[in-house]
Enzyme design. Structure first.
Site, PDB file in Angstrom:
ATOM      1  N   TYR A  83      28.125  12.372   5.543  1.00 18.54           N
ATOM      2  CA  TYR A  83      28.007  12.131   6.992  1.00 18.54           C
ATOM      3  C   TYR A  83      26.814  12.915   7.586  1.00 18.54           C
ATOM      4  O   TYR A  83      26.637  14.106   7.294  1.00 18.54           O
ATOM      5  CB  TYR A  83      29.326  12.511   7.678  1.00 18.54           C
ATOM      6  CG  TYR A  83      29.229  12.535   9.177  1.00 18.54           C
ATOM      7  CD1 TYR A  83      28.900  11.380   9.886  1.00 18.54           C
ATOM      8  CD2 TYR A  83      29.445  13.707   9.894  1.00 18.54           C
ATOM      9  CE1 TYR A  83      28.775  11.402  11.260  1.00 18.54           C
ATOM     10  CE2 TYR A  83      29.334  13.737  11.265  1.00 18.54           C
ATOM     11  CZ  TYR A  83      28.988  12.579  11.943  1.00 18.54           C
ATOM     12  OH  TYR A  83      28.864  12.610  13.307  1.00 18.54           O
ATOM     13  N   ARG A 114      44.099  30.884  21.869  1.00 17.23           N
ATOM     14  CA  ARG A 114      43.054  30.699  20.855  1.00 17.23           C
ATOM     15  C   ARG A 114      43.584  31.139  19.491  1.00 17.23           C
ATOM     16  O   ARG A 114      43.288  30.540  18.466  1.00 17.23           O
ATOM     17  CB  ARG A 114      41.783  31.491  21.221  1.00 17.23           C
ATOM     18  CG  ARG A 114      40.768  31.493  20.088  1.00 17.23           C
ATOM     19  CD  ARG A 114      39.346  31.825  20.483  1.00 17.23           C
ATOM     20  NE  ARG A 114      39.205  32.853  21.482  1.00 17.23           N
ATOM     21  CZ  ARG A 114      39.420  34.158  21.275  1.00 17.23           C
ATOM     22  NH1 ARG A 114      39.798  34.613  20.085  1.00 17.23           N
ATOM     23  NH2 ARG A 114      39.258  35.032  22.260  1.00 17.23           N
ATOM     24  N   LYS A 174      39.247  10.270  13.506  1.00 17.96           N
ATOM     25  CA  LYS A 174      39.203   8.943  12.885  1.00 17.96           C
ATOM     26  C   LYS A 174      40.617   8.412  12.609  1.00 17.96           C
ATOM     27  O   LYS A 174      41.373   8.226  13.542  1.00 17.96           O
ATOM     28  CB  LYS A 174      38.332   9.028  11.632  1.00 17.96           C
ATOM     29  CG  LYS A 174      36.965   9.704  11.886  1.00 17.96           C
ATOM     30  CD  LYS A 174      36.118   8.830  12.757  1.00 17.96           C
ATOM     31  CE  LYS A 174      34.809   9.382  13.249  1.00 17.96           C
ATOM     32  NZ  LYS A 174      34.306  10.679  12.937  1.00 17.96           N
ATOM     33  N   ASP A 213      36.100  16.345   1.897  1.00 16.86           N
ATOM     34  CA  ASP A 213      36.223  15.682   3.198  1.00 16.86           C
ATOM     35  C   ASP A 213      36.991  14.391   2.941  1.00 16.86           C
ATOM     36  O   ASP A 213      36.496  13.455   2.324  1.00 16.86           O
ATOM     37  CB  ASP A 213      34.823  15.395   3.769  1.00 16.86           C
ATOM     38  CG  ASP A 213      34.880  14.763   5.154  1.00 16.86           C
ATOM     39  OD1 ASP A 213      35.874  14.071   5.442  1.00 16.86           O
ATOM     40  OD2 ASP A 213      33.932  14.948   5.941  1.00 16.86           O
TER      41      ASP A 213
HETATM   42  C1  LIG Z   1      33.254  11.694   6.908  1.00 19.59           C
HETATM   43  C2  LIG Z   1      33.088  12.427   8.210  1.00 19.59           C
HETATM   44  N1  LIG Z   1      33.246  13.760   8.249  1.00 19.59           N
HETATM   45  C3  LIG Z   1      33.097  14.454   9.390  1.00 19.59           C
HETATM   46  C4  LIG Z   1      32.765  13.831  10.579  1.00 19.59           C
HETATM   47  C5  LIG Z   1      32.595  14.658  11.846  1.00 19.59           C
HETATM   48  O1  LIG Z   1      33.727  14.512  12.651  1.00 19.59           O
HETATM   49  P1  LIG Z   1      33.736  14.659  14.260  1.00 19.59           P
HETATM   50  O2  LIG Z   1      32.924  13.512  14.788  1.00 19.59           O
HETATM   51  O3  LIG Z   1      35.192  14.589  14.597  1.00 19.59           O
HETATM   52  O4  LIG Z   1      33.122  15.958  14.587  1.00 19.59           O
HETATM   53  C6  LIG Z   1      32.591  12.452  10.596  1.00 19.59           C
HETATM   54  C7  LIG Z   1      32.240  11.773  11.844  1.00 19.59           C
HETATM   55  O5  LIG Z   1      31.908  10.604  11.867  1.00 19.59           O
HETATM   56  C8  LIG Z   1      32.752  11.723   9.376  1.00 19.59           C
HETATM   57  O6  LIG Z   1      32.583  10.394   9.325  1.00 19.59           O
END
Ligand SMILES: Cc1ncc(COP(=O)(O)O)c(C=O)c1O
Length: 383
Positions: free
Chosen positions: A98, A46, A195, A170
């Site tokens: 998101y 961890r 992604k 992000d």
């Molecule tokens: C722009 C963005 N940030 C964060 C996330 C969250 O990621 P995760 O689904 O890997 O937890 C997503 C998920 O679709 C996203 O599109």
């Protein structure tokens, strides 16, 4: 070294001990100690794991930071970054970001008295007006999901720093191959590595990068204390996916350009939102801070063309809640990715039931267009 080369020849990619060109999977939870507290740099996975460490150096190098951290999901990465803040702190975030990020901010951190103002971060006056005495960070999706609003990364970095606040970006939609916010002044970059970075719809993971030593040590503490780490196998799988990021994304981007142009000519489509079209507000700003428009686009169907029927009428596109994969994905954000938002907020943001989001994969673009065309025909004719 140029970006595509850096993606292949990253620090730690070759195992120094054996010369293996893929770093091995240390699928291990604990490490034998030579005496109490005497170890070879690792004691428990961890805290530190050799495979995860290579992944962490990899994202740090791609994002032009010195430090990287891996998490068990994009949300775990975002949540861990939000754990940097304390009761009474205030944050500013991109409105319409998101749905999961909105959910954690309003459903968890709000209860801990860490409040958040959601503003249109593509409007610098709105960002400046949202600052309060207790504002500790600005969190931006650049561009935003799914409305493709383009925020000025350099200007927000400057403003946030004048106000002694952190700037977190992000960068999921762009990936470091197309945009590197740390080079533009961001303090922390966060990714849903699920992604584009992984690219194959086979792993859920999150990554964080920073160039700030103090932030790095806080993030390392949070990663170990809260413990939302990915398995060594997932780290390895993610690195395997990351190696082909440039080729996957350049192909998806080329096809996305074609699809955006084609959709713009369709009578059933009211508006196409894509950073590669000069009709998008913020087109030039996006060009000035990134190396390309990416492979995600959204479009609004004209009134009377039912988006739910349309997304249910495709056969090649995958109807799913994700993006950035080799297979092309079609999503209805208002009913899928952004369900956590109250309906009235979605309406205000323009995330209406006739907004469709496309994540363009690496299939033949002619097939992708033919499938969209056939779905449009079926939707109109009611077949
Ligand atoms: C722009 C963005 N940030 C964060 C996330 C969250 O990621 P995760 O689904 O890997 O937890 C997503 C998920 O679709 C996203 O599109």
């Amino acid at each position: 070294m140029r970006s595509a080369t850096k993606i292949i020849h990253h620090p730690g990619c070759v195992c120094e001990q054996t010369g293996a060109v893929n770093f091995p999977i240390y699928e291990v939870s604990t490490f034998k100690q030579d005496g109490v507290g005497i170890n070879k740099g690792y004691d428990y996975s961890r805290t530190r794991n050799p495979t995860r460490e290579v992944l962490e150096m990899y994202i740090a190098s791609l994002e032009s930071g010195r430090y990287g951290y891996a998490f068990s999901s994009g949300m775990a990465a975002i949540t861990s970054c939000l754990m940097l803040f304390h009761e009474g702190d205030h944050l500013i975030a991109t409105e319409g970001l998101y749905g999961g990020t909105y959910r954690v901010l309003t459903g968890i951190f709000n209860n801990l008295n860490i409040s958040c103002s959601f503003v249109d971060t593509s409007d610098m006056d709105a960002v400046a007006a949202a600052f309060k005495d207790n504002t500790k960070a600005v969190l931006v999706e650049a561009p935003s999901n799914p409305m493709m609003r383009v925020s000025d990364i350099r200007a927000i970095a400057k403003l946030a720093h004048q106000k002694e606040a952190l700037f977190i970006v992000d960068n999921t939609f762009m990936s470091p191959w197309l945009q590197r916010p740390i080079e533009l002044g961001a303090d922390i970059v966060v990714h849903s590595a699920t992604k584009f970075l992984s690219g194959h719809s086979d792993v859920i993971a999150g990554l964080v990068a920073t160039d700030d030593e103090q932030l790095a040590s806080r993030l390392a503490f949070i990663q170990n204390a809260a413990g939302a780490i990915p398995s060594p196998f997932d780290c390895w799988l993610l690195m395997r996916g990351m190696k082909t990021l440039a080729v996957r994304l350049s192909r998806g981007q080329a096809s996305a350009r074609r699809i955006a142009q084609w959709l713009s000519t369709r009578p059933e489509v009211e508006r196409v939102l894509y950073p590669g079209l000069d009709t998008l507000e913020g087109f030039e700003l996006h060009e000035s801070q990134s190396d390309g428009p990416g492979a995600i686009l959204s479009f609004i169907l004209r009134e009377g063309v039912c988006a739910e029927t349309f997304v249910g009428s495709v056969s090649l596109w995958t109807l799913a809640v994700s993006l950035g994969a080799v297979e092309s994905i079609i999503t209805l954000p208002s009913m899928m990715t952004h369900l956590s938002y109250p309906k009235e907020i979605l309406k205000k943001l323009g995330i209406t039931d006739n907004l469709v989001r496309l994540s363009v994969g690496i299939e033949d673009v002619e097939d992708l267009i033919a499938d969209l065309e056939s779905a449009l025909k079926k939707t109109i004719s009611g077949e």
